[in-house]
Scaffold this motif. Structure first.
Motif, PDB file in Angstrom:
ATOM      1  N   GLU A 405      -1.353-128.823 -30.767  1.00  0.00           N
ATOM      2  CA  GLU A 405      -0.236-128.734 -31.841  1.00  0.00           C
ATOM      3  C   GLU A 405      -0.876-129.459 -33.017  1.00  0.00           C
ATOM      4  OE1 GLU A 405       2.949-131.463 -30.479  1.00  0.00           O
ATOM      5  OE2 GLU A 405       3.390-130.104 -28.682  1.00  0.00           O
ATOM      6  N   LYS A 406      -2.103-130.331 -33.089  1.00  0.00           N
ATOM      7  CA  LYS A 406      -2.666-130.803 -34.141  1.00  0.00           C
ATOM      8  C   LYS A 406      -3.228-129.779 -34.925  1.00  0.00           C
ATOM      9  CE  LYS A 406      -4.513-133.995 -36.760  1.00  0.00           C
ATOM     10  NZ  LYS A 406      -5.512-133.262 -37.542  1.00  0.00           N
ATOM     11  N   LEU A 407      -3.825-128.673 -34.431  1.00  0.00           N
ATOM     12  CA  LEU A 407      -4.668-127.543 -35.109  1.00  0.00           C
ATOM     13  C   LEU A 407      -3.395-126.700 -35.682  1.00  0.00           C
ATOM     14  CD1 LEU A 407      -7.107-126.356 -35.924  1.00  0.00           C
ATOM     15  CD2 LEU A 407      -7.032-124.842 -33.594  1.00  0.00           C
ATOM     16  N   ALA A 408      -2.349-126.471 -34.942  1.00  0.00           N
ATOM     17  CA  ALA A 408      -1.338-125.543 -35.385  1.00  0.00           C
ATOM     18  C   ALA A 408      -0.595-126.236 -36.781  1.00  0.00           C
ATOM     19  CB  ALA A 408      -0.259-125.383 -34.511  1.00  0.00           C
ATOM     20  N   GLU A 409      -0.731-127.577 -36.645  1.00  0.00           N
ATOM     21  CA  GLU A 409      -0.130-128.432 -37.742  1.00  0.00           C
ATOM     22  C   GLU A 409      -1.100-128.239 -38.996  1.00  0.00           C
ATOM     23  OE1 GLU A 409       1.228-133.187 -38.934  1.00  0.00           O
ATOM     24  OE2 GLU A 409       1.041-132.467 -37.060  1.00  0.00           O
ATOM     25  N   ASP A 410      -2.584-128.440 -38.673  1.00  0.00           N
ATOM     26  CA  ASP A 410      -3.387-128.357 -39.827  1.00  0.00           C
ATOM     27  C   ASP A 410      -3.417-126.739 -40.460  1.00  0.00           C
ATOM     28  OD1 ASP A 410      -4.218-130.928 -39.298  1.00  0.00           O
ATOM     29  OD2 ASP A 410      -5.881-130.346 -38.123  1.00  0.00           O
ATOM     30  N   ILE A 411      -3.297-125.892 -39.637  1.00  0.00           N
ATOM     31  CA  ILE A 411      -3.237-124.562 -40.269  1.00  0.00           C
ATOM     32  C   ILE A 411      -1.980-124.241 -41.060  1.00  0.00           C
ATOM     33  CG2 ILE A 411      -2.526-122.158 -39.643  1.00  0.00           C
ATOM     34  CD1 ILE A 411      -4.209-122.754 -37.055  1.00  0.00           C
ATOM     35  N   ASP A 412      -0.732-124.971 -40.910  1.00  0.00           N
ATOM     36  CA  ASP A 412       0.325-124.790 -41.603  1.00  0.00           C
ATOM     37  C   ASP A 412       0.042-125.636 -43.107  1.00  0.00           C
ATOM     38  OD1 ASP A 412       1.618-123.484 -39.805  1.00  0.00           O
ATOM     39  OD2 ASP A 412       2.896-125.116 -39.006  1.00  0.00           O
ATOM     40  N   LYS A 413      -0.654-126.813 -42.873  1.00  0.00           N
ATOM     41  CA  LYS A 413      -0.757-127.501 -44.099  1.00  0.00           C
ATOM     42  C   LYS A 413      -1.901-126.928 -45.052  1.00  0.00           C
ATOM     43  CE  LYS A 413       0.232-132.334 -42.347  1.00  0.00           C
ATOM     44  NZ  LYS A 413      -0.577-133.468 -41.960  1.00  0.00           N
TER      45      LYS A 413
END
Length: 482
Positions: A405-413
């Motif tokens: 989830e953290k990586l998915a959030e970083d990708i969106d950012k």
């Protein structure tokens, strides 16, 4: 019912030779070698070479895979069987495998011979992807094909040529040496290949003396052989409709417009909408021209084509096999130029739905920068499973989502940061060039179409243009970003 439906020609007369195949020199060379093997096998067997079992043609649609098969049939002068992968498939159990046996029995009786299977992915799909198990008729057909190509019976003098544009879904057993010994890539032609293809397709057409095939080839990157054949045919139809005796540059120009963007629509008469579209398109052109790395503007038009109310055309430089980070970012800035112009000039509450296509396009490009090309602050990672990116629905369903989830959030950012930065640059270009924009808008509303040279001549009166774009003097439009 159990008999093969293959079309058989003892002395094939396809009307196609290697002279009719252009733009795929490497593939043609491979096939010329096979033709030589069939005509004089002793030349190769004397030094211990064995005849190849199969050749797999791989490439996008329209690049000439089936045409190459017709050419090899015409050149080799040996018996030729041709069929589609779907012709093995039948609702009744065992029929597909029986048809494979029948095909190869006939082929062995006429060896040495060629068997051409078009769209082999219909029968050669990876085994074991069916859900629920049980007997899969397609798998039994594939198993029989594998056995016939390199089973216990040994060498049979039958060469199998197959074509597909989806090699990633083929079974690995089909692709091993001994079955398909060679994979020949038939890709999109380069500029020299496009010129050769245009020569083939214009040989029976009357061209005006001012039409240069090399210029058309330079202006059509990404076009396949089928696209170029369609382009010349569309130009001939337009010339006939306009009562001309020869095809001129105007017909070819209009044909490229039609193929890329769609049919020309009715000209706009509504004053407010026309002004909005004009500012939107000039916004694209200004932001693209003033951003380093972007392709130069070819023309800006308010004449609707396809779904677009107006269009800004760009001229790609060299064939873009490698694209830099600067060039990709410049495309995002240029794509946001229309929305930026609407917001800066009319206010945030007056932005329109006209930028919907642009936003989809630039979001996809920014996502690729982050997840595929490793061009973001996250680092040089490939962050997307290849199965998820593939077009196959079954592979996408079966792909395991290993992303945290953290990586998915970083990708969106990261995606948002790239787009936000590009949008600020686009708005800055619009604010800094209001005087030039107003002058360009007046001229565009009057003429409805501005050429790239006219656009740059006016813009250069108000601001400096990157030197590479000042020297661009080209005549034909190409890929579109509206």
């Amino acid at each position: 019912m159990n008999r093969s439906k293959a079309k058989f020609q003892m002395e094939p007369n396809t009307g196609v030779t290697f002279d009719d195949v252009a733009g795929v020199d490497e593939a043609k060379q491979d096939f010329q070698e096979i033709v030589e093997f069939l005509k004089s096998p002793e030349k190769f067997t004397a030094i211990g070479a064995r005849i190849p079992k199969g050749v797999l043609l791989v490439g996008p649609p329209g690049t000439g895979k089936t045409l190459l098969a017709k050419a090899i049939a015409g050149e080799a002068g040996v018996p030729f069987f041709s069929l589609s992968g779907s012709e093995f498939i039948e609702i009744f159990v065992g029929v597909g495998a029986s048809r494979v046996r029948d095909l190869f029995n006939k082929a062995k009786q006429n060896s040495p011979c060629l068997v051409f299977i078009d769209e082999i992915d219909a029968v050669g799909r990876q085994r074991g992807t069916g859900i629920g198990g049980g007997n899969d008729e397609r798998e039994q057909t594939l198993n029989q094909l594998l056995t016939e190509m390199d089973g216990f019976s040994g060498d049979s003098g039958v060469i199998v040529i197959a074509a597909t544009n989806r090699p990633e879904i083929l079974d690995s057993a089909l692709l091993r040496p001994g079955r398909f010994d060679r994979q020949v890539s038939v890709g999109l032609p380069d500029v020299r290949g496009r010129e050769e293809i245009l020569k083939v397709h214009s040989s029976n057409k009357k061209l005006d003396k001012n039409v240069s095939l090399s210029v058309i080839a330079m202006r059509t990157p990404g076009f396949s052989g089928a696209d170029l054949a369609n382009l010349m045919n569309e130009a001939a139809i337009l010339a006939g409709r306009r009562g001309k005796q020869k095809i001129t540059l105007k017909e070819i120009d209009d044909s490229i417009d039609r193929i890329v963007a769609g049919l020309e629509g009715t000209k706009m008469t509504d004053g407010k909408n026309k002004i909005l579209v004009a500012y939107h398109e000039i916004g694209h052109a200004i932001c693209a021209t003033l951003t380093a790395g972007h392709d130069p503007v070819q023309k800006v038009t308010l004449i609707p084509q396809g779904q677009a109310r107006g269009l800004t055309w760009f001229l790609p430089g060299d064939d873009a096999t490698l694209v830099s980070k600067q060039q990709i970012f410049a495309r995002i800035v240029g794509g946001l130029g229309g929305r930026a112009a609407e917001e800066v000039i009319f206010g945030e509450s007056e932005v329109t739905t006209g930028a919907a296509g642009d936003l989809q396009q630039i979001t996809q490009i920014a996502k690729q920068m982050v997840t595929t090309f490793g061009m973001s602050e996250i680092g040089p990672w490939a962050l997307m499973d290849p199965a998820v990116q593939s077009g196959d629905v079954v592979l996408r369903m079966m792909a395991r989502n290993s992303m945290s989830e953290k990586l998915a959030e970083d990708i969106d950012k990261s995606i948002k940061a790239i787009v936000d930065k590009a949008y600020e640059i686009a708005k800055m270009h619009i604010r800094n060039n209001r005087e030039a924009i107003d002058k360009l808008i007046d001229l565009l509303l009057e003429k409805e179409t501005l050429s790239g040279d006219e656009f740059r001549a006016i813009l250069s009166q108000f601001t400096d243009i990157p030197e590479a774009k000042q020297k661009t003097k080209l005549t034909l439009p190409e890929l579109v970003a509206a």
